[in-house]
Write an enzyme that holds these catalytic residues in place. Sequence first.
Site, PDB file in Angstrom:
ATOM      1  N   ASP A  28       5.061  14.978  -8.920  1.00  8.13           N
ATOM      2  CA  ASP A  28       3.969  15.213  -7.959  1.00  8.13           C
ATOM      3  C   ASP A  28       4.195  14.434  -6.659  1.00  8.13           C
ATOM      4  O   ASP A  28       3.350  13.626  -6.250  1.00  8.13           O
ATOM      5  CB  ASP A  28       2.616  14.814  -8.555  1.00  8.13           C
ATOM      6  CG  ASP A  28       2.324  15.485  -9.883  1.00  8.13           C
ATOM      7  OD1 ASP A  28       2.644  16.678 -10.017  1.00  8.13           O
ATOM      8  OD2 ASP A  28       1.775  14.816 -10.775  1.00  8.13           O
ATOM      9  N   GLY A 104      -6.396  16.656 -20.375  1.00  9.56           N
ATOM     10  CA  GLY A 104      -7.319  17.585 -20.995  1.00  9.56           C
ATOM     11  C   GLY A 104      -8.785  17.309 -20.743  1.00  9.56           C
ATOM     12  O   GLY A 104      -9.652  17.923 -21.366  1.00  9.56           O
ATOM     13  N   ALA A 140     -11.855  17.021 -10.728  1.00  9.90           N
ATOM     14  CA  ALA A 140     -11.571  16.248  -9.521  1.00  9.90           C
ATOM     15  C   ALA A 140     -10.254  15.494  -9.640  1.00  9.90           C
ATOM     16  O   ALA A 140     -10.209  14.265  -9.766  1.00  9.90           O
ATOM     17  CB  ALA A 140     -12.718  15.287  -9.229  1.00  9.90           C
ATOM     18  N   ASP A 142      -5.793  15.993  -8.232  1.00 15.65           N
ATOM     19  CA  ASP A 142      -4.856  16.658  -7.320  1.00 15.65           C
ATOM     20  C   ASP A 142      -5.428  16.824  -5.916  1.00 15.65           C
ATOM     21  O   ASP A 142      -5.514  17.940  -5.383  1.00 15.65           O
ATOM     22  CB  ASP A 142      -4.438  18.014  -7.885  1.00 15.65           C
ATOM     23  CG  ASP A 142      -3.622  17.924  -9.155  1.00 15.65           C
ATOM     24  OD1 ASP A 142      -3.377  16.792  -9.616  1.00 15.65           O
ATOM     25  OD2 ASP A 142      -3.237  18.969  -9.695  1.00 15.65           O
ATOM     26  N   SER A 158      -7.719  21.469 -10.883  1.00 14.29           N
ATOM     27  CA  SER A 158      -6.741  21.698 -11.938  1.00 14.29           C
ATOM     28  C   SER A 158      -7.442  22.384 -13.100  1.00 14.29           C
ATOM     29  O   SER A 158      -8.398  21.827 -13.655  1.00 14.29           O
ATOM     30  CB  SER A 158      -6.153  20.364 -12.403  1.00 14.29           C
ATOM     31  OG  SER A 158      -5.380  20.542 -13.574  1.00 14.29           O
ATOM     32  N   GLU A 195      -3.332  24.659 -10.153  1.00 11.48           N
ATOM     33  CA  GLU A 195      -3.660  23.278  -9.802  1.00 11.48           C
ATOM     34  C   GLU A 195      -2.813  22.813  -8.632  1.00 11.48           C
ATOM     35  O   GLU A 195      -2.007  23.565  -8.089  1.00 11.48           O
ATOM     36  CB  GLU A 195      -3.456  22.361 -11.016  1.00 11.48           C
ATOM     37  CG  GLU A 195      -2.049  22.342 -11.550  1.00 11.48           C
ATOM     38  CD  GLU A 195      -1.907  21.547 -12.859  1.00 11.48           C
ATOM     39  OE1 GLU A 195      -2.923  21.015 -13.349  1.00 11.48           O
ATOM     40  OE2 GLU A 195      -0.788  21.455 -13.375  1.00 11.48           O
TER      41      GLU A 195
END
Length: 308
Positions: A28, A104, A140, A142, A158, A195
């Site tokens: 990322d 998750g 909430a 990314d 996401s 996402e």
Amino acid sequence: MALVPHAAQAATGYPDPRPITGQQIIHDPTVARLKSGGYVAYSTGGIIGARLSKDGRQWDDAGNAFAEPPSWWYEYNDTADPWAPDLSYRDGTYWLYYAVSSWGSNHSAIGVATSKSGRPGTWTDHGKVFTSERTDTFNAIDPAIVRADGRLWMSFGSYWTGIRMVELDPSTGKAEAGATVHHLATRPDAPYAVEGPYIVKHGRHYYLFASHDACCSGVNSTYKIKVGRSTSVTGPYTDSTGTPLLEGGGDLVLEGHGRYIGTGGQSVFRDKGEDWLAYHYYDAEDDGTPKLGLNVLRWTKNGWPVAR
């Protein structure tokens, strides 16, 4: 950045990332050319892992953004593990947004820190920007910042019905009180696997890049980067066929090919008049290790981005 696009093209037509050396492991990534010279990349891993480069080719491990995790991170993750940072610059200050959550769960928070230099070890944390709870239909994490018509916006999201956006207060960098949560993109069916949004302005359009399908499974990852555009930063976004991103649309920008599996977790940065796509891929020739991918973005006559 003295970056020259890698000319080799895969049989599928997708370009390989340009060759780099040094510390290539990353997840990322958000990349910027620093005002002081050279480049920095921040990423998921560590306490927001950092890489530095003088030329954009040789990348060196530079520790972490923070020496210690801010205490509030533990509200969202037992190990205070931050995800998916976003680096931006405005009004003489670098702003680093990031997420804290657990796998998750949408019990999640986006935080922000500032620095005058943008270098690791110089950040001051300012706490929560925006949060989500298990009762919400969004997640909430990314975060990505974009300015539009003198206002400041943050896209995020996401799974949990996809990509959202809120307006931020430019003075604090945090969500406006009672901010409307705009809906930008989703998929037709659960688990709504989209996402990692990132929005850039080109010409008269805003372009929403997002990662579709599954990350984080090494060579079994199915991540791919798609894009849509809108004349308004809050949408509606559509792809080149006119399909709304709220209905699962999106033009493919880059997907796995050859050794470069699961391309995603993307961001875009400007350097010397060019747009560059930064992302991670899972190296099929190195046990699926996530590594930094860099490709220049060209724009077609019709105004669509193409990775080169």
